[in-house]
Design an enzyme around this catalytic site. Structure first.
Site, mmCIF file in Angstrom:
data_model
loop_
_atom_site.group_PDB
_atom_site.id
_atom_site.type_symbol
_atom_site.label_atom_id
_atom_site.label_comp_id
_atom_site.label_asym_id
_atom_site.label_seq_id
_atom_site.Cartn_x
_atom_site.Cartn_y
_atom_site.Cartn_z
ATOM 1 N N ASP A 3 0.848 -1.187 0.000
ATOM 2 C CA ASP A 3 0.000 0.000 0.000
ATOM 3 C C ASP A 3 0.886 1.241 0.000
ATOM 4 O OD1 ASP A 3 -1.764 2.208 1.039
ATOM 5 O OD2 ASP A 3 -3.206 0.559 1.176
ATOM 6 N N ILE A 4 0.544 2.236 -0.802
ATOM 7 C CA ILE A 4 1.352 3.460 -0.858
ATOM 8 C C ILE A 4 1.119 4.367 0.347
ATOM 9 C CG2 ILE A 4 1.582 3.435 -3.372
ATOM 10 C CD1 ILE A 4 -0.538 5.711 -3.429
ATOM 11 N N GLY A 13 -16.206 2.204 3.900
ATOM 12 C CA GLY A 13 -14.871 2.772 3.762
ATOM 13 C C GLY A 13 -14.128 2.388 2.494
ATOM 14 N N GLN A 14 -14.824 1.790 1.523
ATOM 15 C CA GLN A 14 -14.156 1.408 0.275
ATOM 16 C C GLN A 14 -13.894 2.657 -0.557
ATOM 17 O OE1 GLN A 14 -16.247 -1.504 -2.088
ATOM 18 N NE2 GLN A 14 -14.595 -1.643 -3.585
ATOM 19 N N HIS A 25 -10.610 -5.470 -2.972
ATOM 20 C CA HIS A 25 -9.245 -5.622 -2.484
ATOM 21 C C HIS A 25 -9.238 -5.988 -1.009
ATOM 22 C CE1 HIS A 25 -10.322 -1.352 -2.085
ATOM 23 N NE2 HIS A 25 -9.433 -1.244 -1.113
ATOM 24 N N HIS A 33 -7.005 -5.860 2.438
ATOM 25 C CA HIS A 33 -5.894 -5.222 3.140
ATOM 26 C C HIS A 33 -5.288 -6.248 4.095
ATOM 27 C CE1 HIS A 33 -6.944 -0.929 2.209
ATOM 28 N NE2 HIS A 33 -8.142 -1.467 2.069
#
EC number: 3.-.-.-
Length: 111
Positions: free
Chosen positions: A28-29, A90-91, A97, A99
């Protein structure tokens, strides 16, 4: 086209940690834990709401890949696998995806 589709198509660079014919995993960035890796299906599926019976193998593969990455990342003390679903869930990216987060004590409730 979502940002994740652009990563799959290599239009946007990512720190990829795993790839096979069904899924892709990358760091994750904007990590929220020392280990924060996203595992995504290569098939464009918007969210859990959009799953069909034919997606069972893909989703199962993503979860299995996440557990293998957790072991490789040394998360034996524990980790969390999170799927946000829809705006209220919260998408932020309209592509399913997972986490994978760990590397520190994770508290509850998450938010």
């Amino acid at each position: 086209m979502s940002v994740f589709k652009k990563i799959i198509d290599r239009e946007i660079p990512a720190d990829i940690v795993f790839e096979d014919e069904l899924c892709l995993a990358f760091r994750d960035i904007n990590p929220q834990a020392p280990a924060h890796i996203l595992v995504i299906p290569k098939k464009e599926i918007v969210s859990l709401i959009d799953l069909t019976d034919e997606d069972e193998q893909i989703v199962g593969r993503c979860v299995l890949v996440a557990t293998k990455i957790a072991a490789k990342e040394g998360l034996s003390a524990g980790y969390r696998l999170i799927v946000n679903c829809g705006d209220d869930g919260g998408q932020e990216v309209p592509h399913l995806h997972f986490h994978l987060m760990g590397g520190r004590k994770l508290t509850w409730p998450p938010g």
